[in-house]
Design a protein around this motif. Structure first.
Motif, mmCIF file in Angstrom:
data_model
loop_
_atom_site.group_PDB
_atom_site.id
_atom_site.type_symbol
_atom_site.label_atom_id
_atom_site.label_comp_id
_atom_site.label_asym_id
_atom_site.label_seq_id
_atom_site.Cartn_x
_atom_site.Cartn_y
_atom_site.Cartn_z
ATOM 1 N N ARG A 97 0.836 -1.210 0.000
ATOM 2 C CA ARG A 97 0.000 0.000 0.000
ATOM 3 C C ARG A 97 0.866 1.254 0.000
ATOM 4 O O ARG A 97 0.587 2.216 -0.724
ATOM 5 C CB ARG A 97 -0.916 -0.008 1.226
ATOM 6 C CG ARG A 97 -1.796 1.224 1.364
ATOM 7 C CD ARG A 97 -2.834 1.288 0.260
ATOM 8 N NE ARG A 97 -3.874 0.305 0.464
ATOM 9 C CZ ARG A 97 -4.815 0.032 -0.429
ATOM 10 N NH1 ARG A 97 -4.821 0.668 -1.590
ATOM 11 N NH2 ARG A 97 -5.738 -0.888 -0.181
ATOM 12 N N ARG A 101 1.087 4.184 -2.964
ATOM 13 C CA ARG A 101 0.852 5.607 -2.720
ATOM 14 C C ARG A 101 2.092 6.447 -3.013
ATOM 15 O O ARG A 101 1.986 7.534 -3.584
ATOM 16 C CB ARG A 101 0.401 5.805 -1.273
ATOM 17 C CG ARG A 101 -0.991 5.248 -0.993
ATOM 18 C CD ARG A 101 -1.343 5.316 0.475
ATOM 19 N NE ARG A 101 -2.730 4.899 0.708
ATOM 20 C CZ ARG A 101 -3.244 4.672 1.902
ATOM 21 N NH1 ARG A 101 -2.492 4.831 2.989
ATOM 22 N NH2 ARG A 101 -4.510 4.291 2.030
ATOM 23 N N TRP A 135 -7.779 -5.710 2.263
ATOM 24 C CA TRP A 135 -6.743 -4.869 1.667
ATOM 25 C C TRP A 135 -7.129 -4.338 0.290
ATOM 26 O O TRP A 135 -6.835 -3.201 -0.062
ATOM 27 C CB TRP A 135 -5.442 -5.667 1.566
ATOM 28 C CG TRP A 135 -4.308 -4.942 0.925
ATOM 29 C CD1 TRP A 135 -3.510 -3.978 1.490
ATOM 30 C CD2 TRP A 135 -3.811 -5.112 -0.410
ATOM 31 N NE1 TRP A 135 -2.558 -3.555 0.595
ATOM 32 C CE2 TRP A 135 -2.720 -4.235 -0.594
ATOM 33 C CE3 TRP A 135 -4.190 -5.939 -1.474
ATOM 34 C CZ2 TRP A 135 -2.008 -4.148 -1.779
ATOM 35 C CZ3 TRP A 135 -3.483 -5.865 -2.665
ATOM 36 C CH2 TRP A 135 -2.407 -4.977 -2.808
ATOM 37 N N ASP A 137 -8.719 -2.685 -2.968
ATOM 38 C CA ASP A 137 -9.692 -1.664 -3.372
ATOM 39 C C ASP A 137 -10.692 -2.251 -4.364
ATOM 40 O O ASP A 137 -11.869 -1.900 -4.359
ATOM 41 C CB ASP A 137 -8.978 -0.471 -4.006
ATOM 42 C CG ASP A 137 -8.113 0.275 -3.009
ATOM 43 O OD1 ASP A 137 -8.530 0.423 -1.850
ATOM 44 O OD2 ASP A 137 -7.012 0.711 -3.386
ATOM 45 N N SER A 138 -10.199 -3.126 -5.232
ATOM 46 C CA SER A 138 -11.037 -3.861 -6.171
ATOM 47 C C SER A 138 -10.555 -5.308 -6.177
ATOM 48 O O SER A 138 -9.364 -5.563 -6.388
ATOM 49 C CB SER A 138 -10.948 -3.279 -7.591
ATOM 50 O OG SER A 138 -11.473 -1.966 -7.634
ATOM 51 N N ASN A 139 -11.450 -6.231 -5.922
ATOM 52 C CA ASN A 139 -11.099 -7.651 -5.875
ATOM 53 C C ASN A 139 -11.784 -8.388 -7.023
ATOM 54 O O ASN A 139 -13.010 -8.304 -7.177
ATOM 55 C CB ASN A 139 -11.522 -8.267 -4.542
ATOM 56 C CG ASN A 139 -10.762 -7.660 -3.376
ATOM 57 O OD1 ASN A 139 -9.636 -7.211 -3.528
ATOM 58 N ND2 ASN A 139 -11.381 -7.667 -2.201
ATOM 59 N N HIS A 156 -15.820 -3.995 -5.374
ATOM 60 C CA HIS A 156 -15.098 -2.739 -5.210
ATOM 61 C C HIS A 156 -15.334 -2.213 -3.797
ATOM 62 O O HIS A 156 -16.420 -2.387 -3.234
ATOM 63 C CB HIS A 156 -15.563 -1.688 -6.222
ATOM 64 C CG HIS A 156 -15.376 -2.086 -7.643
ATOM 65 N ND1 HIS A 156 -14.132 -2.284 -8.214
ATOM 66 C CD2 HIS A 156 -16.278 -2.335 -8.637
ATOM 67 C CE1 HIS A 156 -14.264 -2.621 -9.480
ATOM 68 N NE2 HIS A 156 -15.561 -2.661 -9.764
ATOM 69 N N ARG A 157 -14.332 -1.533 -3.259
ATOM 70 C CA ARG A 157 -14.476 -0.952 -1.930
ATOM 71 C C ARG A 157 -15.465 0.213 -1.936
ATOM 72 O O ARG A 157 -16.228 0.398 -0.991
ATOM 73 C CB ARG A 157 -13.113 -0.462 -1.426
ATOM 74 C CG ARG A 157 -13.132 0.058 0.004
ATOM 75 C CD ARG A 157 -11.834 0.775 0.340
ATOM 76 N NE ARG A 157 -10.683 -0.088 0.200
ATOM 77 C CZ ARG A 157 -10.241 -0.922 1.137
ATOM 78 N NH1 ARG A 157 -10.874 -1.009 2.288
ATOM 79 N NH2 ARG A 157 -9.171 -1.666 0.917
ATOM 80 N N ALA A 158 -15.447 1.020 -2.995
ATOM 81 C CA ALA A 158 -16.237 2.254 -2.998
ATOM 82 C C ALA A 158 -17.037 2.431 -4.277
ATOM 83 O O ALA A 158 -17.272 3.550 -4.715
ATOM 84 C CB ALA A 158 -15.324 3.462 -2.792
#
Length: 251
Positions: A97, A101, A135, A137-139, A156-158
């Motif tokens: 992660r 970033r 962990w 964001d997209s699985n 997806h997380r969001a």
């Protein structure tokens, strides 16, 4: 808008000639030439994320090559820790992660599922610690359905999940690649929703708003998970919240 760029790949399990054949198959399925793509392959005999020296070398390589996408395949070959112990897994995922970033890249981490886990939710079927599911964001999950077809599902997380896609393995010359099955035939039976977003959509398939407690019972998920997914789907305009509960947009 697409932003093409360099891909950095570490294939931990296969010989380089097999890796090339696999990449050629993917390119053939996409209708592009491998020679025209900027794909860099890490050829080091080993890469261990649990070793500080190897993490530093990977960081330096990413900084030097500046890829837009880093692919690590598979996770089980990148360490010698116990994948079932959250305290061992979390630092390795935290490093990835931080790498993502710090260098503004996307990281794809390939991970295996448990044996005999076809009857449980895809996210719960991941081998080892629950840190893996949390962990991403997209699985993206590849599984075989009851008809022995390969099905791709996404969480997806969001964002709302896309519908599942049925795939088949296609031979193109000497290469193999997965391609979507193009068919107008309806499946023999509906595919059971296997993501939280699918469950919510199915539970809200009516014109009457459903209270949160009733929706949670129908979806059989944790309260915090349901709140998070409802918030994301509401922000995306897929779900509408009212004093009476939740309903699908347009109902």
């Amino acid at each position: 808008m697409s932003h093409p760029g360099r891909v950095l790949l570490y294939p931990a399990e296969d010989a380089l000639h097999i890796v090339r054949r696999r990449l050629e198959g993917i390119c053939a399925a996409a209708g592009v030439s491998l020679a025209a793509l900027d794909v860099q392959v890490i050829t080091a005999p080993s890469l261990r994320l649990d070793l500080e020296a190897d993490r530093a070398r990977l960081d330096e390589t990413v900084a030097r090559l500046k890829p837009r996408l880093l692919v690590l395949d598979p996770f089980v070959r990148l360490h010698r820790i116990d994948e079932n112990v959250s305290g061992d897994v979390a630092p390795l995922l935290a490093f990835l992660r931080e790498l993502q970033r710090r260098h503004a890249i996307a990281v794809v981490l390939v991970h295996h599922a448990k044996k005999g886990a076809s009857a449980i939710r895809a996210g719960q079927a991941l081998r080892g610690s629950s840190e893996f599911h949390a962990w991403g964001d997209s699985n993206l999950y590849l599984r075989r359905d009851s008809n022995d077809r390969i099905v791709l599902t996404v969480e997806h997380r969001a964002a709302a999940a896309m519908p599942g896609v049925t795939l088949e393995l296609i031979q193109r010359d000497s290469a193999l690649a997965l391609e979507p099955i193009q068919t107008d035939r309806q499946p023999d039976r509906p595919i059971e929703p296997n993501s939280v977003d699918h469950r919510i959509t199915a539970a809200l398939d009516s014109q009457q708003p459903r209270p949160f407690a009733e929706l949670r019972a129908a979806c059989r998920v944790r309260t915090t998970t349901l709140y998070a997914r409802l918030a994301a789907m509401t922000a995306a305009g897929l779900v509408v919240k009212s004093v009476d509960g939740y309903c699908l947009a347009g109902h």
